[in-house]
Design an enzyme around this catalytic site. Structure first.
Site, PDB file in Angstrom:
ATOM      1  N   LYS A  75      62.608  30.499  40.952  1.00  0.00           N
ATOM      2  CA  LYS A  75      61.844  31.610  41.475  1.00  0.00           C
ATOM      3  C   LYS A  75      62.367  33.229  41.131  1.00  0.00           C
ATOM      4  O   LYS A  75      63.528  33.273  41.383  1.00  0.00           O
ATOM      5  CB  LYS A  75      62.127  31.755  42.995  1.00  0.00           C
ATOM      6  N   GLU A 114      75.818  34.441  44.508  1.00  0.00           N
ATOM      7  CA  GLU A 114      76.639  35.671  44.017  1.00  0.00           C
ATOM      8  C   GLU A 114      75.963  36.846  44.548  1.00  0.00           C
ATOM      9  O   GLU A 114      74.582  37.150  44.193  1.00  0.00           O
ATOM     10  CB  GLU A 114      76.043  35.412  42.340  1.00  0.00           C
ATOM     11  N   CYS A 148      75.943  43.640  39.532  1.00  0.00           N
ATOM     12  CA  CYS A 148      76.839  42.914  40.785  1.00  0.00           C
ATOM     13  C   CYS A 148      78.242  43.269  40.418  1.00  0.00           C
ATOM     14  O   CYS A 148      78.977  43.500  41.319  1.00  0.00           O
ATOM     15  CB  CYS A 148      76.414  41.611  41.065  1.00  0.00           C
ATOM     16  N   GLU A 184      77.921  48.383  48.603  1.00  0.00           N
ATOM     17  CA  GLU A 184      77.463  48.434  47.324  1.00  0.00           C
ATOM     18  C   GLU A 184      76.126  49.529  47.385  1.00  0.00           C
ATOM     19  O   GLU A 184      75.307  48.920  47.895  1.00  0.00           O
ATOM     20  CB  GLU A 184      76.953  46.984  47.193  1.00  0.00           C
TER      21      GLU A 184
HETATM   22  P1  NAD Z   1      66.946  40.352  47.319  1.00  0.00           P
HETATM   23  O1  NAD Z   1      68.135  39.707  47.776  1.00  0.00           O
HETATM   24  O2  NAD Z   1      65.944  40.677  48.182  1.00  0.00           O
HETATM   25  O3  NAD Z   1      66.308  39.590  46.177  1.00  0.00           O
HETATM   26  C1  NAD Z   1      66.996  38.681  45.141  1.00  0.00           C
HETATM   27  C2  NAD Z   1      66.007  37.612  44.870  1.00  0.00           C
HETATM   28  O4  NAD Z   1      66.054  36.822  46.082  1.00  0.00           O
HETATM   29  C3  NAD Z   1      64.488  37.948  44.200  1.00  0.00           C
HETATM   30  O5  NAD Z   1      64.066  36.870  43.412  1.00  0.00           O
HETATM   31  C4  NAD Z   1      63.866  37.775  45.745  1.00  0.00           C
HETATM   32  O6  NAD Z   1      62.268  37.484  45.452  1.00  0.00           O
HETATM   33  C5  NAD Z   1      64.352  36.713  46.310  1.00  0.00           C
HETATM   34  N1  NAD Z   1      64.344  36.769  48.042  1.00  0.00           N
HETATM   35  C6  NAD Z   1      64.153  37.889  48.493  1.00  0.00           C
HETATM   36  N2  NAD Z   1      63.839  37.330  49.903  1.00  0.00           N
HETATM   37  C7  NAD Z   1      64.201  36.137  49.958  1.00  0.00           C
HETATM   38  C8  NAD Z   1      63.992  35.243  50.993  1.00  0.00           C
HETATM   39  N3  NAD Z   1      63.795  35.483  52.318  1.00  0.00           N
HETATM   40  N4  NAD Z   1      64.516  33.783  50.527  1.00  0.00           N
HETATM   41  C9  NAD Z   1      64.782  33.404  49.385  1.00  0.00           C
HETATM   42  N5  NAD Z   1      64.577  34.432  48.382  1.00  0.00           N
HETATM   43  C10 NAD Z   1      64.259  35.625  48.892  1.00  0.00           C
HETATM   44  O7  NAD Z   1      67.434  41.791  46.437  1.00  0.00           O
HETATM   45  P2  NAD Z   1      66.550  42.873  46.410  1.00  0.00           P
HETATM   46  O8  NAD Z   1      65.762  43.356  47.518  1.00  0.00           O
HETATM   47  O9  NAD Z   1      65.922  42.907  45.187  1.00  0.00           O
HETATM   48  O10 NAD Z   1      67.936  44.033  46.099  1.00  0.00           O
HETATM   49  C11 NAD Z   1      68.181  44.313  47.316  1.00  0.00           C
HETATM   50  C12 NAD Z   1      69.643  44.723  47.272  1.00  0.00           C
HETATM   51  O11 NAD Z   1      70.312  43.615  46.800  1.00  0.00           O
HETATM   52  C13 NAD Z   1      70.317  45.787  46.165  1.00  0.00           C
HETATM   53  O12 NAD Z   1      70.365  47.243  46.401  1.00  0.00           O
HETATM   54  C14 NAD Z   1      71.697  45.126  45.697  1.00  0.00           C
HETATM   55  O13 NAD Z   1      72.707  45.716  46.715  1.00  0.00           O
HETATM   56  C15 NAD Z   1      71.464  43.800  45.826  1.00  0.00           C
HETATM   57  N6  NAD Z   1      71.222  42.968  44.735  1.00  0.00           N
HETATM   58  C16 NAD Z   1      72.324  42.433  44.284  1.00  0.00           C
HETATM   59  C17 NAD Z   1      72.125  41.773  43.033  1.00  0.00           C
HETATM   60  C18 NAD Z   1      73.332  40.876  42.439  1.00  0.00           C
HETATM   61  O14 NAD Z   1      73.353  40.841  41.074  1.00  0.00           O
HETATM   62  N7  NAD Z   1      74.432  40.507  43.190  1.00  0.00           N
HETATM   63  C19 NAD Z   1      71.006  41.647  42.481  1.00  0.00           C
HETATM   64  C20 NAD Z   1      70.069  42.100  42.947  1.00  0.00           C
HETATM   65  C21 NAD Z   1      70.187  42.974  44.137  1.00  0.00           C
END
Ligand code: NAD
Length: 477
Positions: A171, A246, A280, A379
């Site tokens: 996904k 992660e 990250c 972060e």
């Molecule tokens: P997120 O955690 O919402 O999304 C990451 C992935 O998880 C995406 O594919 C998303 O569709 C999926 N996802 C979202 N809700 C889900 C759920 N309920 N169940 C399963 N999967 C789900 O991250 P975001 O909203 O895109 O970004 C928000 C914050 O997250 C950023 O500001 C940052 O701090 C952090 N982030 C961290 C990383 C990293 O590499 N560690 C990457 C992206 C974002």
């Protein structure tokens, strides 16, 4: 809209719903993807399970290796085209996207090379018995990846899972997933049988949540926010599924008086500006020995003032943030810090000629950030660097470990004893001494402590995470 790969066929979601893909440099929609939901996830998991008994599950380790190695060379052959797409959907500079595609190829090369070298061991046991511990695939593995490095995350997560013989369901993130679809097609072209990799595009709370909670999966690799990491773990607990998580970091760069400051400076700047801070492992704090604090922050400020942000073709230091929500989030962090009286030492600038509708944010350096301020602990996920002075090695260690995270640490000193002490005492999944950069080292196990998550990806460690030990005892007469 045919962005779902199920059992080797590209198709639309069952409900035919769509999502817009927006170019972050212009704020304009330039593509559409399918909004897959629970029933599509169900199809994907069923196809993956079937491939374990019908096709992919019959591949020998050598055959799996050859598929991945072919994929590596196909990725290299299409690198320019893949990089353009990656730059368009994430906004990152073209040269950066191009370098990342090389890393993707390297993932397939590394895990292709490793696939037929994963062995077990013989265990000394009772007389008249042979006992061996072997490794076998977990089964159907689920991969939920973010938007910051879509192509690299695809390679990092999918290549080791396939190398050890799992069937996979991906996904990708709704904000940036077009390159991952191209990479999925490359794997089919390389000879991956139908069902061994399935992709469902869609939102996190629909497709993502349905995948994490699906009773037919055996493992979850998740990279993203701590908030969603918690939801993923809750879903995994119900089905007793193992996870690798992660979840980001607040990684420190620790600069001692005796460091080679000329070498440290550009690396420290790049570690937070790279990918507009949406990394990250971004080095989002710089801890500086008190005696060098004024002079080194002055040099950092000069470097920050010279930074330019632009669209992919501008070849700037970095591109825009991924979307409006992220831009507003980062802006709020900076506004709150300014309101709290934390000093801005320098800001970069947004290049002339960029679209006013793009999500550009000028890199910002804050000085003397109090250790309990959110800028020093949370972060931001934007190009915002927090500088803090320290008075002693002990103080530096206390500050370095004073966040809920523990992903990566940079240590800058010429003192060999201190290098060893620091490496041992910082709570961090990776430590770089007189260098920094988690991105390209596909060989290096990567993962965190605390709020950064658990489990290790990359390197040979990922093969262990994505496989299980089976012990076989054979009594002979
Ligand atoms: P997120 O955690 O919402 O999304 C990451 C992935 O998880 C995406 O594919 C998303 O569709 C999926 N996802 C979202 N809700 C889900 C759920 N309920 N169940 C399963 N999967 C789900 O991250 P975001 O909203 O895109 O970004 C928000 C914050 O997250 C950023 O500001 C940052 O701090 C952090 N982030 C961290 C990383 C990293 O590499 N560690 C990457 C992206 C974002």
């Amino acid at each position: 809209m045919q962005t779902l790969l199920i059992n080797g066929t590209w198709r639309t979601p069952r409900e035919r719903l769509a999502l817009d893909v927006v170019d972050p440099s212009t704020g304009k929609t330039f593509a559409e993807i399918g909004r897959g939901r629970a029933d599509d996830i169900d199809d994907a998991v069923t196809a993956a399970r079937a491939s374990l008994s019908d096709s992919w599950g019959q591949f020998t380790a050598l055959e799996r290796s050859r598929v991945l190695l072919r994929a590596a060379s196909l990725v290299s052959g299409q690198a320019d085209e893949l990089a353009k797409l990656e730059a368009r959907e994430t906004g990152k500079p073209l040269r950066v996207a191009r370098a990342e595609i090389d890393v993707v190829a390297r993932y397939f090369e590394f895990y292709g090379g490793a696939a037929d070298k994963v062995g077990g061991h013989v265990i000394p046991y009772l007389a008249g018995h042979n006992a061996v511990a072997t490794r076998e695939p977990l089964g159907v593995t689920a991969h939920i990846i973010p938007w910051n490095y879509p192509a690299v995350m695809f390679g990092r997560s999918i290549a080791p899972a396939l190398a050890v013989g799992n069937a996979t369901v991906l996904k990708p993130a709704e904000d940036a997933c077009l390159t991952t679809l191209k990479l999925a097609q490359i794997l089919l072209d390389a000879g991956l049988p139908a069902g061994a990799l399935n992709v469902v595009t869609g939102t996190g709370d629909e497709a993502g949540a349905a995948l994490a909670a699906h009773p037919g999966i055996d493992f979850i690799s998740f990279t993203g926010s701590p908030r969603v990491g918690t939801l993923v773990q809750q879903a995994a607990a119900i089905n007793h599924v193992r996870c690798v998580l992660e979840l980001g970091g607040k990684s420190p760069q620790i600069v001692f008086d005796d460091a080679d400051l000329d070498a440290a400076l550009p690396v420290i700047v790049n570690a937070i500006v790279q990918n507009a801070g949406q990394t990250c492992s971004a080095g989002s704090r710089v801890l500086i020995a008190r005696d060098s604090y004024a002079s080194f922050t002055a040099r950092l400020a000069e470097a920050f003032s010279a930074l330019q942000v632009g669209a992919p073709e501008h070849d700037a230091a970095c591109g825009p943030l991924i979307n409006r929500t992220q831009l507003e989030r980062v802006t709020r962090f900076v506004d709150r810090a300014s309101r709290d009286g934390v000093a801005i030492l320098a800001r970069g600038r947004i290049k002339d000629g960029t679209s006013p509708d793009g999500y550009f944010f000028a890199p910002t350096l804050f000085g003397n950030v109090p250790r309990d301020h959110e800028l020093a602990r949370d972060e931001v996920f934007g190009p915002v660097l927090a500088a803090l002075p320290f008075d002693s090695e002990e103080h530096a260690i206390a500050l370095a470990n004073d966040t809920p995270y523990g992903l990566v640490t940079g240590v800058w000193t010429r003192d060999g004893d201190r290098q060893a002490r620091m490496a041992r005492r910082v709570r961090s999944g990776q430590v770089f001494i007189n260098c920094y950069g988690a991105g390209a080292g596909v060989e290096l196990p990567f993962g965190g402590f605390g709020r950064s998550g658990y489990g290790r990806e990359k390197g040979l460690a990922a093969l262990e995470e994505m496989s299980a030990v089976k012990t076989v005892v054979h009594r002979y007469g």
